[in-house]
Design an enzyme around this catalytic site. Structure first.
Site, PDB file in Angstrom:
ATOM      1  N   HIS A   1      -9.480  -3.692  -1.788  1.00  0.00           N
ATOM      2  CA  HIS A   1      -8.390  -2.958  -1.132  1.00  0.00           C
ATOM      3  C   HIS A   1      -8.675  -1.458  -1.161  1.00  0.00           C
ATOM      4  O   HIS A   1      -8.517  -0.762  -0.148  1.00  0.00           O
ATOM      5  CB  HIS A   1      -7.068  -3.272  -1.844  1.00  0.00           C
ATOM      6  CG  HIS A   1      -5.877  -2.567  -1.285  1.00  0.00           C
ATOM      7  ND1 HIS A   1      -4.841  -3.231  -0.661  1.00  0.00           N
ATOM      8  CD2 HIS A   1      -5.538  -1.243  -1.248  1.00  0.00           C
ATOM      9  CE1 HIS A   1      -3.927  -2.354  -0.262  1.00  0.00           C
ATOM     10  NE2 HIS A   1      -4.318  -1.133  -0.623  1.00  0.00           N
ATOM     11  N   GLU A   2      -9.097  -0.959  -2.333  1.00  0.00           N
ATOM     12  CA  GLU A   2      -9.344   0.478  -2.464  1.00  0.00           C
ATOM     13  C   GLU A   2     -10.587   0.919  -1.692  1.00  0.00           C
ATOM     14  O   GLU A   2     -10.578   1.957  -1.021  1.00  0.00           O
ATOM     15  CB  GLU A   2      -9.463   0.869  -3.943  1.00  0.00           C
ATOM     16  CG  GLU A   2      -8.233   0.571  -4.783  1.00  0.00           C
ATOM     17  CD  GLU A   2      -6.941   1.108  -4.181  1.00  0.00           C
ATOM     18  OE1 GLU A   2      -6.970   2.169  -3.519  1.00  0.00           O
ATOM     19  OE2 GLU A   2      -5.887   0.462  -4.355  1.00  0.00           O
TER      20      GLU A   2
ATOM     21  N   HIS B   1     -10.057   1.520   1.964  1.00  0.00           N
ATOM     22  CA  HIS B   1      -9.519   2.835   2.322  1.00  0.00           C
ATOM     23  C   HIS B   1     -10.642   3.818   2.629  1.00  0.00           C
ATOM     24  O   HIS B   1     -10.555   4.610   3.568  1.00  0.00           O
ATOM     25  CB  HIS B   1      -8.660   3.394   1.184  1.00  0.00           C
ATOM     26  CG  HIS B   1      -7.258   2.904   1.167  1.00  0.00           C
ATOM     27  ND1 HIS B   1      -6.354   3.176   2.180  1.00  0.00           N
ATOM     28  CD2 HIS B   1      -6.579   2.152   0.267  1.00  0.00           C
ATOM     29  CE1 HIS B   1      -5.190   2.621   1.900  1.00  0.00           C
ATOM     30  NE2 HIS B   1      -5.298   1.989   0.743  1.00  0.00           N
TER      31      HIS B   1
ATOM     32  N   CYS C   1       0.837  -1.196   0.000  1.00  0.00           N
ATOM     33  CA  CYS C   1       0.000   0.000   0.000  1.00  0.00           C
ATOM     34  C   CYS C   1       0.871   1.245   0.000  1.00  0.00           C
ATOM     35  O   CYS C   1       1.867   1.314   0.723  1.00  0.00           O
ATOM     36  CB  CYS C   1      -0.905   0.003   1.229  1.00  0.00           C
ATOM     37  SG  CYS C   1      -2.008   1.424   1.337  1.00  0.00           S
TER      38      CYS C   1
END
Length: 219
Positions: free
Chosen positions: A190-191, A194, A146
């Protein structure tokens, strides 16, 4: 990819100075709000999305993103708004999939990628959300990394193998529904993590970082 400075959507050259690190919990751990009107972005929202796109595309260009440049960017497949300091539910992902020519054209002793074409899978998501996740789990065998984490955390990151999602795609200017599997699914999750204040290492098994269940699919 073929990319040049003239292709930038905004005025600044992408820089590591844009990035917010995980030590800044006020931003990185915050839950990002939805964009109120996807068809009429504010100036901040517009520039944010353009920066997300420019950063990832620029980072993937080995010529522009010269490895000898003091501000060399780690090549990225995705970037979310909180990572550049904006707590809005937006992110951009871009995957280059190799498309090989006929096997007769491939020399097994050849290490160059001159004969390899690339198919682009990219989404510039605004207000993405899950519709469904599979019970089947998958993970990247080498772990995840990341741009907001200095010094990658070792470990297996279990995620849903298949996801159904929806949101507004800034690139096509349309509301979209997507079904993603495998690596594409992992990048999307994953995004979106965030934007929900979560980081990949939160999912690593605390007792055994390399734990893998026999039913999981490793990529």
């Amino acid at each position: 990819m073929k990319f040049n400075i003239d292709n930038l959507l905004q005025k600044e050259i992408p820089s590591n100075k844009w990035l917010i690190k995980d030590a800044n919990e006020k931003i990185i751990r915050a839950f990002s709000s939805n964009v109120e009107d996807v068809n009429n972005l504010s100036v901040e929202e517009e520039i944010c999305m353009q920066k997300l796109i420019d950063f990832v595309r620029y980072s993937q260009d080995s010529i522009l993103n010269d490895a000898n440049n003091p501000d060399h960017l780690r090549p990225a497949v995705g970037l979310a708004a909180p990572q550049i300091g904006v707590n809005k539910n937006m992110f951009y992902m871009r995957i280059e999939w190799p498309v090989f020519n006929d096997e007769d054209d491939i020399n097994e002793d050849e290490t160059s990628t001159d004969n390899v074409e690339v198919s682009i899978e990219e989404y510039a998501m605004i207000n993405p959300k899950y519709l469904a996740k599979s019970a089947q789990i998958c993970a990247i065998e080498s772990g995840e990394g990341c741009l907001s984490v200095d010094g990658d955390r070792e470990g297996i990151v279990p995620r849903a193998y298949k996801i159904d999602v929806e949101g507004y795609d800034y690139l096509t200017k349309k509301n979209v529904k997507l079904t993603l599997r495998g690596y594409s699914s992992i990048v999307f999750q994953h995004e979106l993590d965030h934007n929900e204040g979560n980081l990949y290492y939160d999912l690593i098994n605390k007792d055994d970082a390399n734990y893998v269940d026999e039913s999981w699919i490793l990529i």
